[in-house]
Structures are given as C-alpha cells and as structure tokens.
Design an enzyme around this catalytic site. Structure first.
Site, short mmCIF file in Angstrom:
data_model
loop_
_atom_site.label_atom_id
_atom_site.label_comp_id
_atom_site.label_asym_id
_atom_site.label_seq_id
_atom_site.Cartn_x
_atom_site.Cartn_y
_atom_site.Cartn_z
N THR A 151 7.58 9.90 0.77
CA THR A 151 6.36 9.12 0.54
C THR A 151 5.74 8.71 1.88
O THR A 151 4.51 8.78 2.06
CB THR A 151 6.69 7.84 -0.27
OG1 THR A 151 7.54 8.20 -1.35
CG2 THR A 151 5.44 7.16 -0.79
N THR A 191 13.46 15.43 -5.53
CA THR A 191 14.83 15.53 -5.03
C THR A 191 15.49 16.77 -5.63
O THR A 191 16.60 17.12 -5.28
CB THR A 191 15.65 14.29 -5.46
OG1 THR A 191 15.46 14.09 -6.86
CG2 THR A 191 15.20 13.05 -4.72
#
Ligand code: ADE
Length: 355
Positions: A83, A176
């Site tokens: 992020t 992920t």
C-alpha cells in the site's frame, strides 16, 4: 497528491486483535500510526531496491509521454509495504489514489461506484485483489482494458447493454496470493512486481527513520536489535519501535540501546529470530510429537488450536523464508536450524538460513 478515502474504505474488514505484534497482517490499531509515518517518495522508501528502480523508470516514462501509468500488480507477504508503495507511485505521478480492498467490493454497485468516481489519471488501489468475486472481476475487465463499463438495462427480451466510458485510470492491485488470482485478471496487469522480505540492515534503517519521526532516541545497536527480531517485515519493525519506545520511557530515560531493546523484546516473548509463542509452539510440536516431521498442516493446526489459514498466511511465510520450517509433499518438517534455535540437540551441521 492526496489519499482519498470514501466510505468504501470503511467497509474493508479489519482483522480482530489477538496478539498482533509479530503478525504481519494489518490491524485496526496500525492504521493511524502507519499513515503518520508512511514514506511519500522513492527516496524516503527504504528497501525493495530493484523494484523501486523499475518503478522510477515506469513513472518517469509515463510522465514524459504524458500518459496514464500501466496497471500494476504488487504481490508478496503481508506487511512489506504494498500500500505504501502504491502511495509513493501516486505521489510521484502527482495524482490522487483511492484505496479499497476486494472484500469491500462485494456488490456490483460497489465497484461500479468507485470506477465512476475516478478522475483522469487517478490510481485505484485494490488490496487483497485475489478475493474479488467473479462479477466484480468481469466489471473490471473492460474498465481496465478499454476504459468503459458495460451496463445492462431492462429485463429479459428488452435488455440493452450500454457502454459507458470512464476516464483513463491506473489500477494497482495488491495480493499476498498471486497464485489465487484468476488468469484473465492477472493478464490484464501490464506490470507485475514481487516484494521481498527486508534485510536486517534495511529494517534497521526503517527503525531509525521511524524513531526519528517519533522523536525517540536510539543507538545503532538498539536499532539493529529491533530489526533482527522483526521477521523481515517493516510493519512489525514499526510496531516493535512503539512497544520498545514505551518500555524505554517507563523503565528508563526513554532512549533505546541494545540492552533495553533486548529486555523489552524478551518481556514481549519475542526471541532473537523474531519468533513468538505460537511459532515456537508450532516448531516444538513437530519436534517433540512428530520427530521433526513431516506432518500435515491440518494436524498441526488442530494440535495448537489455530486455523489452517492463519498458520499458512501468518505464521508460515517467515518460518519458511528463514529456513526454520520446510514444506514437503508429505507435510511440514523442521530444519536442523530450528532444533538448534530451540535448544534441542541435533547431529546435523547444516548452515542456518536466517538473514
Ligand atoms: N515504513 C514501512 N515501510 C517502510 C519503508 N519501506 N521505508 C520506510 N519506512 C517504512
């Protein structure tokens, strides 16, 4: 550049707090703190050197051509700064970024609403993008490829499809689990990058940067001690800075050195490799009850009272990366390094594989 967070961001499910200190996933309590220390430029962003160099070129080329940036996919374990990096890219492009996550895009109108709210050149960041449902994915395809939305009106025989153009934008997806992304979605990202675990030296630099922002005094060895127990993950390093800083303030003068960092971290039951109680229980179980393995993940999960997904997503990535645990076709096995680390005798003289 500003980060726009509409109410769609508030729909992002946040993990329940348990013992989040050594867990790389994001918790509610991290949010404000992380936002206050987030690096904004490539120069401030520590680590991921080759990825940063590649992104700098991509950004500079898009700016020179006066074009929107290609869609980007960042993948890798949680807590490594996906992020943050998306925010840096937006800042360097000089555009706004809207941040959301796939579980918040449950209904078609959630994704349509965001896509229609984008202005030209803006970045849409979707975290956990592997969790997008099929309907949302299909809305996204024409938006990513040709910048329009296919909307249907009417019922059965009178149904009509409208093509609504939307401004050009850049999608930055983060996951992920790149393997769980559907092929068609993955193929629509022009650029795909993997984030790596950080070295102890890089984490030490992250620790020094954070203590500097928080006005906490720390020496080189104190920073290194926190870094080496941070599981290769800046999010964990930053949490430890706060906890060790509190300890130093309450018990001493507030300044962190090696001794104070060691004391504070052992009070938190975080050992020299950054392992917490769950990690040690997992490794000890395999050693004591299964002769070092291999043993199936379901058996381990049932024995230590964790669910399989938490073990796979949260505990295992670092244990595998550090070489303490190995994944085999017949189950999980501990390495000789794990035996030594936990104080068991082993005849093997293999190298430890920690950073
Ligand atoms: N905080 C979290 N990640 C960071 C990074 N990569 N560089 C600097 N500060 C950070």
């Amino acid at each position: 550049m500003s980060i726009i967070s509409d109410d769609f961001e508030n729909k992002t499910p946040i993990k329940k707090e348990k013992n989040p200190i050594t867990k790389a996933e994001s918790f509610e309590s991290d949010k404000n703190f992380e936002n206050s220390i987030r690096p904004k430029t490539f120069d401030e962003y520590i680590g991921q050197t080759s990825l940063k160099e590649a992104l700098k070129i991509t950004v500079a080329a898009a700016k020179k051509r006066n074009q929107t940036l290609d869609h980007l996919l960042f993948y890798g374990p949680p807590g490594l700064g996906k992020t943050t990096l998306a925010g840096v890219v937006a800042e360097q492009m000089g555009v706004d970024i809207k941040i959301t996550s796939a579980p918040a895009l449950e209904r078609p109108r959630d994704i349509i609403g965001i896509l229609m709210s984008l202005k030209g050149g803006e970045i849409l960041f979707i975290d956990e993008i592997h969790r997008l449902n099929r309907v949302a994915e299909e809305i996204l395809y024409p938006a990513m490829e040709d910048f329009y939305l296919d909307m249907t009106t009417g019922k059965s025989q009178t149904v009509k499809t409208l093509r609504i153009p939307i401004p050009k934008f850049t999608l930055i997806g983060a996951t992920t689990k790149a393997g769980e992304l559907s092929g068609p979605l993955r193929d629509r990202f022009g650029i795909v990058h993997r984030l790596e675990f950080y070295s102890t030296q890089e984490l030490s630099d992250v620790v020094k940067r954070t203590t500097n922002i928080l006005n906490i005094k720390i020496d080189e060895k104190g920073a290194y001690e926190i870094a080496r127990r941070s599981r290769g993950t800046p999010r964990i390093a930053n949490r430890l800075v706060k906890r060790v800083g509190d300890y130093a303030l309450v018990k001493f003068s507030g300044q962190i050195d090696e001794e104070i960092a060691k004391d504070a971290l052992s009070t938190l039951k975080i050992d020299e490799f950054g392992l917490d109680t769950t990690d040690r229980t997992l490794l000890k179980l395999i050693i004591e009850k299964y002769d070092g393995g291999p043993v199936g993940i379901e058996t381990i999960a049932a024995a230590i009272g964790e669910d399989v997904r938490t073990l796979e997503d949260v505990c295992e990535p670092y244990l595998l990366q550090s070489g303490l645990l190995q994944r085999t076709p017949r189950g999980r096995k501990v390495s000789p390094a794990a035996y030594r680390h936990l104080g068991y005798k082993t005849t093997c003289n293999c190298q430890q594989n920690l950073f």
